[in-house]
Write a protein that holds these residues in place. Structure first.
Motif, PDB file in Angstrom:
ATOM      1  N   THR A  19       0.880  -1.152   0.137  1.00 25.16           N
ATOM      2  CA  THR A  19      -0.023   0.233   0.096  1.00 25.16           C
ATOM      3  C   THR A  19       0.685   1.243   0.075  1.00 25.16           C
ATOM      4  OG1 THR A  19      -1.659  -1.179   1.140  1.00 25.16           O
ATOM      5  CG2 THR A  19      -1.831   1.384   1.104  1.00 25.16           C
ATOM      6  N   LEU A  20       0.652   1.941  -0.756  1.00 25.03           N
ATOM      7  CA  LEU A  20       1.469   3.227  -1.063  1.00 25.03           C
ATOM      8  C   LEU A  20       0.245   4.333  -0.327  1.00 25.03           C
ATOM      9  CD1 LEU A  20       2.875   2.923  -4.882  1.00 25.03           C
ATOM     10  CD2 LEU A  20       3.979   2.300  -2.558  1.00 25.03           C
ATOM     11  N   SER A  21       1.237   5.499   0.089  1.00 25.93           N
ATOM     12  CA  SER A  21       0.590   6.634   0.865  1.00 25.93           C
ATOM     13  C   SER A  21       0.822   7.840   0.108  1.00 25.93           C
ATOM     14  CB  SER A  21       0.735   6.666   2.398  1.00 25.93           C
ATOM     15  OG  SER A  21       0.013   5.318   2.819  1.00 25.93           O
ATOM     16  N   CYS A  22       0.167   8.965   0.116  1.00 25.76           N
ATOM     17  CA  CYS A  22       0.451  10.130  -0.501  1.00 25.76           C
ATOM     18  C   CYS A  22      -0.164  11.241   0.400  1.00 25.76           C
ATOM     19  CB  CYS A  22       0.041  10.423  -2.040  1.00 25.76           C
ATOM     20  SG  CYS A  22       0.385  12.013  -2.568  1.00 25.76           S
ATOM     21  N   ALA A  23       0.850  11.893   1.206  1.00 24.17           N
ATOM     22  CA  ALA A  23       0.232  12.695   2.183  1.00 24.17           C
ATOM     23  C   ALA A  23       0.424  14.151   1.430  1.00 24.17           C
ATOM     24  CB  ALA A  23       1.112  12.939   3.347  1.00 24.17           C
ATOM     25  N   ALA A  24      -0.631  14.881   1.585  1.00 17.97           N
ATOM     26  CA  ALA A  24      -0.997  16.021   0.816  1.00 17.97           C
ATOM     27  C   ALA A  24      -1.256  17.170   1.690  1.00 17.97           C
ATOM     28  CB  ALA A  24      -2.078  15.910   0.017  1.00 17.97           C
ATOM     29  N   SER A  25      -0.692  18.363   1.335  1.00 16.24           N
ATOM     30  CA  SER A  25      -0.881  19.554   2.231  1.00 16.24           C
ATOM     31  C   SER A  25      -1.178  20.667   1.106  1.00 16.24           C
ATOM     32  CB  SER A  25       0.440  19.891   3.135  1.00 16.24           C
ATOM     33  OG  SER A  25       1.553  20.217   2.082  1.00 16.24           O
ATOM     34  N   GLY A  26      -1.860  21.574   1.597  1.00 16.65           N
ATOM     35  CA  GLY A  26      -2.141  22.954   0.808  1.00 16.65           C
ATOM     36  C   GLY A  26      -3.584  22.639   0.509  1.00 16.65           C
ATOM     37  N   ARG A  27      -4.120  23.239  -0.641  1.00 16.94           N
ATOM     38  CA  ARG A  27      -5.164  23.436  -1.040  1.00 16.94           C
ATOM     39  C   ARG A  27      -5.830  22.012  -1.553  1.00 16.94           C
ATOM     40  NH1 ARG A  27      -5.247  24.240  -6.762  1.00 16.94           N
ATOM     41  NH2 ARG A  27      -7.209  24.045  -6.637  1.00 16.94           N
ATOM     42  N   THR A  28      -5.012  21.214  -2.048  1.00 12.25           N
ATOM     43  CA  THR A  28      -5.291  20.154  -3.166  1.00 12.25           C
ATOM     44  C   THR A  28      -6.354  19.213  -2.774  1.00 12.25           C
ATOM     45  OG1 THR A  28      -4.322  18.683  -4.540  1.00 12.25           O
ATOM     46  CG2 THR A  28      -3.524  18.703  -2.372  1.00 12.25           C
ATOM     47  N   PHE A  29      -6.324  18.923  -1.378  1.00  7.78           N
ATOM     48  CA  PHE A  29      -6.825  17.627  -1.020  1.00  7.78           C
ATOM     49  C   PHE A  29      -8.555  17.687  -1.272  1.00  7.78           C
ATOM     50  CE2 PHE A  29      -5.606  13.627  -0.080  1.00  7.78           C
ATOM     51  CZ  PHE A  29      -6.819  12.769   0.515  1.00  7.78           C
ATOM     52  N   SER A  30      -9.117  18.744  -0.690  1.00  8.06           N
ATOM     53  CA  SER A  30     -10.677  19.066  -0.823  1.00  8.06           C
ATOM     54  C   SER A  30     -10.952  19.477  -2.105  1.00  8.06           C
ATOM     55  CB  SER A  30     -10.989  19.758   0.394  1.00  8.06           C
ATOM     56  OG  SER A  30     -10.459  21.048   0.331  1.00  8.06           O
ATOM     57  N   THR A  31     -10.139  20.006  -2.859  1.00 10.84           N
ATOM     58  CA  THR A  31     -10.504  20.748  -4.230  1.00 10.84           C
ATOM     59  C   THR A  31     -10.029  20.317  -5.436  1.00 10.84           C
ATOM     60  OG1 THR A  31      -8.625  22.071  -4.219  1.00 10.84           O
ATOM     61  CG2 THR A  31     -10.653  22.950  -2.837  1.00 10.84           C
ATOM     62  N   ASP A  32      -9.351  18.928  -5.466  1.00  6.06           N
ATOM     63  CA  ASP A  32      -8.631  18.576  -6.702  1.00  6.06           C
ATOM     64  C   ASP A  32      -8.751  16.927  -6.766  1.00  6.06           C
ATOM     65  OD1 ASP A  32      -5.861  20.837  -6.513  1.00  6.06           O
ATOM     66  OD2 ASP A  32      -7.568  20.930  -7.365  1.00  6.06           O
ATOM     67  N   SER A  33      -9.011  16.479  -8.364  1.00  2.00           N
ATOM     68  CA  SER A  33      -8.835  15.252  -8.492  1.00  2.00           C
ATOM     69  C   SER A  33      -7.398  14.795  -8.344  1.00  2.00           C
ATOM     70  CB  SER A  33      -9.271  15.002  -9.776  1.00  2.00           C
ATOM     71  OG  SER A  33     -10.538  15.118  -9.866  1.00  2.00           O
ATOM     72  N   MET A  34      -7.232  13.555  -7.909  1.00  2.00           N
ATOM     73  CA  MET A  34      -5.832  13.252  -7.536  1.00  2.00           C
ATOM     74  C   MET A  34      -5.548  11.626  -8.356  1.00  2.00           C
ATOM     75  SD  MET A  34      -5.286  14.164  -3.607  1.00  2.00           S
ATOM     76  CE  MET A  34      -3.391  14.097  -3.809  1.00  2.00           C
ATOM     77  N   ALA A  35      -4.441  11.676  -8.598  1.00  2.00           N
ATOM     78  CA  ALA A  35      -3.894  10.248  -9.362  1.00  2.00           C
ATOM     79  C   ALA A  35      -2.738   9.564  -8.935  1.00  2.00           C
ATOM     80  CB  ALA A  35      -3.853  10.703 -10.982  1.00  2.00           C
ATOM     81  N   TRP A  36      -2.674   8.568  -9.472  1.00  2.00           N
ATOM     82  CA  TRP A  36      -1.200   7.867  -9.220  1.00  2.00           C
ATOM     83  C   TRP A  36      -0.707   7.434 -10.607  1.00  2.00           C
ATOM     84  CZ3 TRP A  36       1.564   7.021  -5.003  1.00  2.00           C
ATOM     85  CH2 TRP A  36       1.055   7.120  -3.673  1.00  2.00           C
ATOM     86  N   PHE A  37       0.688   7.854 -10.729  1.00  2.00           N
ATOM     87  CA  PHE A  37       1.343   7.474 -12.184  1.00  2.00           C
ATOM     88  C   PHE A  37       2.430   6.665 -11.579  1.00  2.00           C
ATOM     89  CE2 PHE A  37      -0.215  10.376 -15.522  1.00  2.00           C
ATOM     90  CZ  PHE A  37      -1.114  11.096 -14.679  1.00  2.00           C
ATOM     91  N   ARG A  38       3.155   6.030 -12.793  1.00  2.00           N
ATOM     92  CA  ARG A  38       4.331   5.224 -12.372  1.00  2.00           C
ATOM     93  C   ARG A  38       5.176   5.461 -13.543  1.00  2.00           C
ATOM     94  NH1 ARG A  38       2.216  -1.103 -12.467  1.00  2.00           N
ATOM     95  NH2 ARG A  38       1.669  -0.992 -14.702  1.00  2.00           N
ATOM     96  N   GLN A  39       6.728   5.410 -13.348  1.00  2.00           N
ATOM     97  CA  GLN A  39       7.638   5.321 -14.509  1.00  2.00           C
ATOM     98  C   GLN A  39       8.554   4.483 -14.247  1.00  2.00           C
ATOM     99  OE1 GLN A  39       9.217   9.264 -15.012  1.00  2.00           O
ATOM    100  NE2 GLN A  39       9.907   8.418 -17.231  1.00  2.00           N
ATOM    101  N   ALA A  40       8.539   3.266 -15.118  1.00  2.00           N
ATOM    102  CA  ALA A  40       9.648   2.251 -14.983  1.00  2.00           C
ATOM    103  C   ALA A  40      10.890   2.675 -15.828  1.00  2.00           C
ATOM    104  CB  ALA A  40       8.991   0.760 -15.877  1.00  2.00           C
ATOM    105  N   PRO A  41      11.744   1.742 -15.446  1.00  2.00           N
ATOM    106  CA  PRO A  41      13.239   2.455 -16.114  1.00  2.00           C
ATOM    107  C   PRO A  41      13.074   2.391 -17.398  1.00  2.00           C
ATOM    108  CG  PRO A  41      13.528   0.882 -14.289  1.00  2.00           C
ATOM    109  CD  PRO A  41      12.233   1.030 -14.484  1.00  2.00           C
ATOM    110  N   GLY A  42      13.707   3.420 -18.207  1.00  2.00           N
ATOM    111  CA  GLY A  42      13.578   3.493 -19.984  1.00  2.00           C
ATOM    112  C   GLY A  42      12.195   3.605 -20.506  1.00  2.00           C
ATOM    113  N   LYS A  43      11.131   3.662 -19.556  1.00  2.00           N
ATOM    114  CA  LYS A  43       9.856   3.961 -20.279  1.00  2.00           C
ATOM    115  C   LYS A  43       9.235   5.381 -19.596  1.00  2.00           C
ATOM    116  CE  LYS A  43       8.541  -0.826 -20.303  1.00  2.00           C
ATOM    117  NZ  LYS A  43       7.599  -1.840 -19.826  1.00  2.00           N
ATOM    118  N   GLU A  44       8.176   5.583 -20.688  1.00  2.00           N
ATOM    119  CA  GLU A  44       7.478   7.110 -20.196  1.00  2.00           C
ATOM    120  C   GLU A  44       6.727   6.711 -18.939  1.00  2.00           C
ATOM    121  OE1 GLU A  44       7.120   8.632 -24.538  1.00  2.00           O
ATOM    122  OE2 GLU A  44       5.154   8.443 -23.527  1.00  2.00           O
ATOM    123  N   ARG A  45       6.503   7.991 -18.414  1.00  2.00           N
ATOM    124  CA  ARG A  45       5.429   7.978 -17.255  1.00  2.00           C
ATOM    125  C   ARG A  45       4.055   7.582 -17.750  1.00  2.00           C
ATOM    126  NH1 ARG A  45       5.394  13.558 -15.272  1.00  2.00           N
ATOM    127  NH2 ARG A  45       3.579  13.666 -16.803  1.00  2.00           N
TER     128      ARG A  45
END
Length: 121
Positions: A19-45
């Motif tokens: 399980t990964l966690s992303c702790a957010a501060s600032g305005r983002t949490f209640s006002t923005d959509s959020m996402a997860w991305f990944r980038q493997a070696p030698g590949k695009e995000r």
């Protein structure tokens, strides 16, 4: 100022969960959509999952649908990514992001520094 800090990465074996966690501060949490991305070696995000603010809908890329679950704890300002049945193909640096600039699979205004997930036997 928006800050996103990921944690929870590590070295796991095929078939394990993480399980990964992303702790957010600032305005983002209640006002923005959020996402997860990944980038493997030698590949695009790669977009893998998003939690859409307007609808509350969770969307996933086909390769992780059914194995990964994105969720948020609004009280703690934390975005999660539960990953089950991991395979070596899931090895990558995982980043959380907030405030999509156009659509939820593209560019975001804010990014975390990433956390490494390595799946290997």
């Amino acid at each position: 100022q928006v800050q996103l800090v990921e944690s929870g990465g590590g070295l796991v074996q095929p078939g394990d969960s993480l399980t990964l966690s992303c702790a957010a501060s600032g305005r983002t949490f209640s006002t923005d959509s959020m996402a997860w991305f990944r980038q493997a070696p030698g590949k695009e995000r790669e977009f893998i999952a998003a939690l859409l603010l307007a609808s509350g809908e969770a969307v996933y890329v086909d390769s992780v649908r059914g194995r990964f679950t994105i969720s948020r704890d609004s009280a703690k300002n934390i975005l999660y990514l539960q990953m089950n049945n991991l395979s070596p193909e899931d090895t990558a640096v995982y980043h959380c992001a907030s405030h999509p600039l156009r659509d939820y699979v593209g560019e975001y205004a804010y990014w975390g520094q990433g956390t490494q997930v390595t799946v290997s036997s």
